[in-house]
Write a protein that holds these residues in place. Structure first.
Motif, short mmCIF file in Angstrom:
data_model
loop_
_atom_site.label_atom_id
_atom_site.label_comp_id
_atom_site.label_asym_id
_atom_site.label_seq_id
_atom_site.Cartn_x
_atom_site.Cartn_y
_atom_site.Cartn_z
N GLY B 24 0.79 -1.15 -0.06
CA GLY B 24 -0.01 -0.12 0.09
C GLY B 24 0.90 1.26 -0.04
O GLY B 24 0.55 2.21 0.61
N LEU B 25 2.15 1.14 -0.61
CA LEU B 25 3.02 2.43 -0.72
C LEU B 25 2.30 3.39 -1.64
O LEU B 25 2.53 4.65 -1.12
CB LEU B 25 4.40 1.76 -0.90
N CYS B 26 1.74 3.01 -2.39
CA CYS B 26 1.18 4.03 -3.46
C CYS B 26 0.15 5.14 -2.86
O CYS B 26 0.57 6.34 -2.71
CB CYS B 26 0.57 3.63 -4.72
N PRO B 27 -0.80 4.66 -2.21
CA PRO B 27 -1.59 5.60 -1.50
C PRO B 27 -0.85 6.49 -0.22
O PRO B 27 -0.90 7.46 0.01
CB PRO B 27 -2.86 4.87 -0.99
N PHE B 28 0.04 5.65 0.31
CA PHE B 28 0.75 6.13 1.49
C PHE B 28 1.57 7.39 1.09
O PHE B 28 1.71 8.11 1.84
CB PHE B 28 1.77 5.01 2.08
N ILE B 29 2.48 7.14 0.00
CA ILE B 29 3.19 8.39 -0.51
C ILE B 29 2.23 9.29 -1.12
O ILE B 29 2.53 10.65 -0.98
CB ILE B 29 4.32 7.67 -1.42
N GLY B 30 1.39 8.81 -1.97
CA GLY B 30 0.57 9.60 -3.02
C GLY B 30 -0.52 10.45 -2.20
O GLY B 30 -0.45 11.79 -2.61
N MET B 41 -8.70 8.66 2.92
CA MET B 41 -8.03 7.61 2.00
C MET B 41 -7.94 6.47 2.93
O MET B 41 -8.35 5.05 2.78
CB MET B 41 -6.89 7.95 1.56
N ASN B 113 -4.82 -1.03 -4.84
CA ASN B 113 -3.88 -0.95 -3.66
C ASN B 113 -3.49 -2.34 -3.43
O ASN B 113 -4.24 -3.23 -2.92
CB ASN B 113 -4.77 -0.24 -2.83
#
Lengths: 229, 192
Positions: B24-30, B41, B113
């Protein structure tokens, strides 16, 4: 990036690998990148699996681009990518089982790698099979470059050596490829642990920005689809 | 009960999905640039994640395993997750237009995700029972929301700091995440 003119295939490959490097420029596919880059062997394994899925699914999507209805295109793309991921999982189980056990989860979640769906949506669904193949090859090479750089730096800092356990991928002869640069086997373990992944990736990205400042002209690099408001 | 508590704490803090397992890094960073966005989110993901872990368990054990089709689990789970996202969206639209307005734009992104798929696959890999799968999913969901909120709060401060040019944007964000991950390593040993 829209293709106004049809660039030659070499240009497409180079653009995918360097100018639009999926990781260092677009920050896509971070989860598998950070998770699996703790050694060069793991990095190569995941890079090969991702490349197979990316090239296979992009080519098939380009082949079927006139048959996939517009409104159902995303579910179709995801199903095609999921099928190729399943094939990659089965192939790894058959040929490199020990390595598969180490990175199993991240081979299975290639299906949710936004880099692959992104290339399908932005490129493969609008281009010929040859162009989509070239684009997938370039993007896969770019992902492999990023994985290997991060994997090599982290393994070197963490263990003081490189290419440990290569025999899992390339057979028994590769066991002798292990390089040890110091006699002291204890390196900075932090680099192999989760915090090290974030910190080393951040430092490498900063190094890239420092070497090519033209890319960081805007203070905040637009990162992912989430920031388009 | 004790084992359920260990599973919950393990998924929530010790093996935090974002900071220790890189899911789940994409939403975490994005999506962590702003506090409100991050909280919305986190909640939307938590909801879908718990539902789809339960649904994936049922699909695997009632359909795939009896038919000997275990190798189709990736395809089956991704369809389940996409279906759950659609159902959540329809349900929110009809029952709570306000919540739908807040969470609506994040729902489609949850399909891609990897934490959602990761929880379903990991629950299977650890051979958890149905009850344990649900507790594991709740722990993972709460852990995801927790670090989203913490990280967004930190980033709101970092924005006002003087960061060297080469580190601006993504590099400082990753290094901040690294330091947060270091802090979470302090939970190691609490449960496994």
């Amino acid at each position: 990036m829209t293709q106004a003119l049809r660039p030659s295939l070499q240009k497409t490959i180079a653009a995918g690998a360097v100018a639009n490097n999926p990781v260092w420029v677009q920050l896509l596919g971070l989860c598998p990148l950070l998770a699996v880059s703790n050694s060069v062997t793991n990095a190569i394994g995941l890079a090969l699996a991702s490349a197979a899925v990316l090239i296979g699914s992009n080519s098939v999507i380009a082949l079927l681009r006139h048959r996939i209805p517009e409104f159902a295109r995303l579910p179709c793309f995801v199903l095609i990518i999921a099928s190729f991921t399943t094939v990659a999982v089965l192939l790894m189980q058959a040929f490199t089982y020990e390595l598969y056990l180490k990175i199993a989860l991240f081979v299975q979640i290639i299906v949710t790698n936004c880099m692959i769906l992104g290339r399908a949506e932005a490129f493969a669904s609008k281009q010929t099979v040859a162009a989509a193949f070239a684009d997938a090859l370039g993007t896969a090479a770019g992902f492999a470059i990023a994985l290997l750089t991060l994997g090599a730096v982290r393994e070197l800092i963490a263990t003081g050596g490189l290419f440990d356990q290569m025999e899992m991928l390339f057979g028994a002869t590769a066991a002798s490829w292990h390089l040890s640069l110091t006699d002291d086997p204890s390196g900075m373990l932090l680099a192999a642990l989760p915090p090290g992944a974030f910190i080393v990736a951040g430092l490498l990205l900063a190094l890239k920005n420092a070497l090519r400042p033209s890319n960081s002209s805007s203070p905040m690099i637009p990162m992912t689809p989430y920031e388009q408001e | 009960m004790a084992d359920l508590a260990f599973i919950l704490i393990g998924a929530l803090l010790v093996n935090n999905f974002v900071l220790a397992q890189f899911l789940g890094l994409c939403p975490f960073i994005g999506a962590s640039g702003q506090y409100d966005t991050a909280a919305a989110m986190g909640l939307a993901t938590a909801f879908v994640l718990t539902l789809s872990a339960a649904a994936s368990y049922l699909v695997y054990h009632t359909v795939l395993a009896p038919l000997g089709l275990e190798y189709l689990k990736i395809i089956a789970f991704i369809v389940v997750i996409a279906g759950m996202v659609q159902l959540t969206e329809l349900y929110l639209k009809s029952t709570s237009p306000l919540l739908h307005q807040v969470l609506g734009i994040y729902l489609p992104l949850i399909t891609s995700n990897c934490a959602v798929l990761g929880v379903a696959l990991l629950a299977l890999q650890h051979e958890l029972s149905f009850g344990q799968t649900i507790v594991f999913a709740i722990g993972a969901a709460l852990g995801f929301t927790l670090v989203m909120v913490i990280f967004a709060a930190i980033r709101e401060r970092v924005v006002h700091a003087l960061v060297p040019v080469a580190f601006q944007g993504a590099p400082i964000t990753l290094i901040t995440a690294g330091i947060l991950s270091l802090a979470f390593m302090g939970f190691a040993g609490l449960a496994d």
